[in-house]
Design a protein around this motif. Sequence first.
Motif, PDB file in Angstrom:
ATOM      1  N   ILE A 169       0.855  -1.190   0.000  1.00  0.00           N
ATOM      2  CA  ILE A 169       0.000   0.000   0.000  1.00  0.00           C
ATOM      3  C   ILE A 169       0.891   1.240   0.000  1.00  0.00           C
ATOM      4  O   ILE A 169       1.926   1.258   0.683  1.00  0.00           O
ATOM      5  N   ILE A 170       0.501   2.258  -0.778  1.00  0.00           N
ATOM      6  CA  ILE A 170       1.144   3.558  -0.594  1.00  0.00           C
ATOM      7  C   ILE A 170       0.082   4.552  -0.112  1.00  0.00           C
ATOM      8  O   ILE A 170      -1.094   4.440  -0.438  1.00  0.00           O
ATOM      9  N   VAL A 171       0.546   5.497   0.693  1.00  0.00           N
ATOM     10  CA  VAL A 171      -0.377   6.462   1.299  1.00  0.00           C
ATOM     11  C   VAL A 171       0.006   7.872   0.883  1.00  0.00           C
ATOM     12  O   VAL A 171       1.172   8.275   1.012  1.00  0.00           O
ATOM     13  N   LEU A 172      -0.968   8.608   0.367  1.00  0.00           N
ATOM     14  CA  LEU A 172      -0.741  10.006  -0.001  1.00  0.00           C
ATOM     15  C   LEU A 172      -1.446  10.913   0.998  1.00  0.00           C
ATOM     16  O   LEU A 172      -2.502  10.571   1.518  1.00  0.00           O
ATOM     17  N   ASN A 173      -0.843  12.072   1.231  1.00  0.00           N
ATOM     18  CA  ASN A 173      -1.493  13.105   2.049  1.00  0.00           C
ATOM     19  C   ASN A 173      -0.989  14.450   1.557  1.00  0.00           C
ATOM     20  O   ASN A 173       0.215  14.638   1.390  1.00  0.00           O
ATOM     21  N   TYR A 174      -1.901  15.389   1.297  1.00  0.00           N
ATOM     22  CA  TYR A 174      -1.518  16.689   0.732  1.00  0.00           C
ATOM     23  C   TYR A 174      -0.524  16.551  -0.421  1.00  0.00           C
ATOM     24  O   TYR A 174       0.456  17.272  -0.491  1.00  0.00           O
ATOM     25  N   GLY A 175      -0.761  15.591  -1.281  1.00  0.00           N
ATOM     26  CA  GLY A 175       0.044  15.467  -2.494  1.00  0.00           C
ATOM     27  C   GLY A 175       1.362  14.735  -2.340  1.00  0.00           C
ATOM     28  O   GLY A 175       2.056  14.482  -3.333  1.00  0.00           O
ATOM     29  N   SER A 176       1.724  14.388  -1.104  1.00  0.00           N
ATOM     30  CA  SER A 176       3.006  13.697  -0.897  1.00  0.00           C
ATOM     31  C   SER A 176       2.783  12.268  -0.427  1.00  0.00           C
ATOM     32  O   SER A 176       1.771  11.967   0.207  1.00  0.00           O
ATOM     33  N   LYS A 177       3.783  11.428  -0.705  1.00  0.00           N
ATOM     34  CA  LYS A 177       3.698  10.050  -0.208  1.00  0.00           C
ATOM     35  C   LYS A 177       4.188  10.048   1.231  1.00  0.00           C
ATOM     36  O   LYS A 177       5.319  10.439   1.496  1.00  0.00           O
ATOM     37  N   ILE A 178       3.335   9.613   2.152  1.00  0.00           N
ATOM     38  CA  ILE A 178       3.744   9.645   3.566  1.00  0.00           C
ATOM     39  C   ILE A 178       4.068   8.257   4.106  1.00  0.00           C
ATOM     40  O   ILE A 178       4.639   8.128   5.179  1.00  0.00           O
ATOM     41  N   ALA A 179       3.690   7.224   3.382  1.00  0.00           N
ATOM     42  CA  ALA A 179       4.028   5.876   3.851  1.00  0.00           C
ATOM     43  C   ALA A 179       3.916   4.888   2.705  1.00  0.00           C
ATOM     44  O   ALA A 179       3.223   5.127   1.711  1.00  0.00           O
ATOM     45  N   GLU A 180       4.621   3.783   2.850  1.00  0.00           N
ATOM     46  CA  GLU A 180       4.581   2.700   1.866  1.00  0.00           C
ATOM     47  C   GLU A 180       4.962   1.419   2.587  1.00  0.00           C
ATOM     48  O   GLU A 180       5.872   1.428   3.410  1.00  0.00           O
ATOM     49  N   GLY A 181       4.262   0.330   2.309  1.00  0.00           N
ATOM     50  CA  GLY A 181       4.641  -0.921   2.959  1.00  0.00           C
ATOM     51  C   GLY A 181       3.563  -1.975   2.833  1.00  0.00           C
ATOM     52  O   GLY A 181       2.593  -1.802   2.091  1.00  0.00           O
ATOM     53  N   PHE A 182       3.739  -3.063   3.575  1.00  0.00           N
ATOM     54  CA  PHE A 182       2.714  -4.102   3.605  1.00  0.00           C
ATOM     55  C   PHE A 182       1.489  -3.542   4.338  1.00  0.00           C
ATOM     56  O   PHE A 182       1.627  -2.660   5.192  1.00  0.00           O
ATOM     57  N   PRO A 183       0.285  -4.072   4.033  1.00  0.00           N
ATOM     58  CA  PRO A 183      -0.934  -3.520   4.628  1.00  0.00           C
ATOM     59  C   PRO A 183      -0.855  -3.363   6.150  1.00  0.00           C
ATOM     60  O   PRO A 183      -1.190  -2.302   6.694  1.00  0.00           O
ATOM     61  N   GLU A 184      -0.373  -4.405   6.839  1.00  0.00           N
ATOM     62  CA  GLU A 184      -0.378  -4.319   8.310  1.00  0.00           C
ATOM     63  C   GLU A 184       0.611  -3.262   8.819  1.00  0.00           C
ATOM     64  O   GLU A 184       0.383  -2.641   9.859  1.00  0.00           O
ATOM     65  N   GLU A 185       1.698  -3.035   8.061  1.00  0.00           N
ATOM     66  CA  GLU A 185       2.650  -1.982   8.462  1.00  0.00           C
ATOM     67  C   GLU A 185       2.001  -0.611   8.323  1.00  0.00           C
ATOM     68  O   GLU A 185       2.098   0.239   9.205  1.00  0.00           O
ATOM     69  N   VAL A 186       1.336  -0.432   7.177  1.00  0.00           N
ATOM     70  CA  VAL A 186       0.802   0.875   6.851  1.00  0.00           C
ATOM     71  C   VAL A 186      -0.307   1.316   7.812  1.00  0.00           C
ATOM     72  O   VAL A 186      -0.326   2.446   8.276  1.00  0.00           O
ATOM     73  N   VAL A 187      -1.225   0.395   8.161  1.00  0.00           N
ATOM     74  CA  VAL A 187      -2.317   0.822   9.049  1.00  0.00           C
ATOM     75  C   VAL A 187      -1.859   1.078  10.471  1.00  0.00           C
ATOM     76  O   VAL A 187      -2.563   1.733  11.238  1.00  0.00           O
ATOM     77  N   ASN A 188      -0.683   0.568  10.812  1.00  0.00           N
ATOM     78  CA  ASN A 188      -0.173   0.836  12.156  1.00  0.00           C
ATOM     79  C   ASN A 188       0.835   1.978  12.183  1.00  0.00           C
ATOM     80  O   ASN A 188       1.402   2.290  13.229  1.00  0.00           O
ATOM     81  N   ASP A 189       1.050   2.608  11.045  1.00  0.00           N
ATOM     82  CA  ASP A 189       2.029   3.692  10.935  1.00  0.00           C
ATOM     83  C   ASP A 189       1.444   4.978  11.542  1.00  0.00           C
ATOM     84  O   ASP A 189       0.356   5.407  11.180  1.00  0.00           O
ATOM     85  N   GLU A 190       2.204   5.579  12.446  1.00  0.00           N
ATOM     86  CA  GLU A 190       1.671   6.759  13.158  1.00  0.00           C
ATOM     87  C   GLU A 190       1.377   7.934  12.248  1.00  0.00           C
ATOM     88  O   GLU A 190       0.380   8.641  12.424  1.00  0.00           O
ATOM     89  N   THR A 191       2.248   8.148  11.275  1.00  0.00           N
ATOM     90  CA  THR A 191       2.028   9.275  10.353  1.00  0.00           C
ATOM     91  C   THR A 191       0.728   9.065   9.591  1.00  0.00           C
ATOM     92  O   THR A 191      -0.014  10.007   9.328  1.00  0.00           O
ATOM     93  N   VAL A 192       0.464   7.802   9.233  1.00  0.00           N
ATOM     94  CA  VAL A 192      -0.761   7.493   8.496  1.00  0.00           C
ATOM     95  C   VAL A 192      -1.978   7.714   9.391  1.00  0.00           C
ATOM     96  O   VAL A 192      -2.956   8.347   8.992  1.00  0.00           O
ATOM     97  N   ILE A 193      -1.903   7.239  10.609  1.00  0.00           N
ATOM     98  CA  ILE A 193      -3.024   7.390  11.540  1.00  0.00           C
ATOM     99  C   ILE A 193      -3.329   8.873  11.756  1.00  0.00           C
ATOM    100  O   ILE A 193      -4.472   9.298  11.719  1.00  0.00           O
ATOM    101  N   LYS A 194      -2.256   9.680  11.902  1.00  0.00           N
ATOM    102  CA  LYS A 194      -2.437  11.124  12.112  1.00  0.00           C
ATOM    103  C   LYS A 194      -3.064  11.795  10.898  1.00  0.00           C
ATOM    104  O   LYS A 194      -3.814  12.763  11.021  1.00  0.00           O
TER     105      LYS A 194
END
Length: 235
Positions: A197-222
């Motif tokens: 999964i890759i995660v975008l926020n305000y046009g930038s990529k803020i995280a990338e990884g396996f699904p379980e990594e990404v949903v537990n990523d603090e930047t993503v949660i914020k």
Amino acid sequence: MKFGALAAVQMVSFSLNPGEILGMIGPNGAGKTTLLNCVIGIHKPTSGKIFLNQIDITGMKPHKICRMGLAKTSQIMEPFMAMTVFENVLVGALHGGRMRMRPATEQTEKVIELVGLKQYAYKLSGSIPVPARRRLELARALASGANILLLDENMAGLNPHEIDEALEILKKIRNSGKSLIVIEHIMRVVMGISDRIIVLNYGSKIAEGFPEEVVNDETVIKAYLGGKLSSLKVA
Ligand SMILES: Nc1ncnc2c1ncn2[C@@H]1O[C@H](COP(=O)(O)OP(=O)(O)OP(=O)(O)O)[C@@H](O)[C@H]1O
Ligand SMILES: [Mg+2]
């Protein structure tokens, strides 16, 4: 990708591997649609490069990119309303591979069967329900023969049962050897089918990884409202 002063996508780098399903998430307005529209040539990026295999496709026209094997479904469904479902899919088949009528018709029949649209095949596409229109979007992209499909919220507005059916279709598509990028807000979908999964926020990529990594990523949660991934829908 800039729109005037707004940088809708900036400094994003990612890759899609053969046979992979890459999930793409991020809050509303994060730049997901814009990013994929750059990939398929709807937008010409202000800067940056896009490669398909080793070929630089940056700024190429969408129909050329489609013939090179990349097709996208639209978040805003836009079939040819005055044409039947069958005809809409046939347009995809004729356009993408520059096929003759006979093989294009066969391809259309196969795709309609695969996505489960047989009962609507001869109905006007403007008259069919939303879930069927979502399948039609998918069918048109598939009919082009593209081996990379970009799906922009193709399951939006579906109920849980329809989502299950759509997931089965996606699995079949992936098992046929295609690679996919899937933009979805529905948690179960993103988690269930993405290899990465890759995660975008305000046009930038803020995280990338396996699904379980990404949903537990603090930047993503914020990045999601209330720090609870609450704008990811649970269905
Ligand atoms: N054609 C355009 N002209 C000007 N601004 C645009 C254009 N397309 C998108 N934007 C802006 O770019 C930003 C990113 O929009 P985009 O549609 O890519 O987000 P998204 O992540 O797909 O959101 P959503 O989850 O709501 O579909 C938003 O601020 C949007 O208003
Ligand atoms: Mg979008």
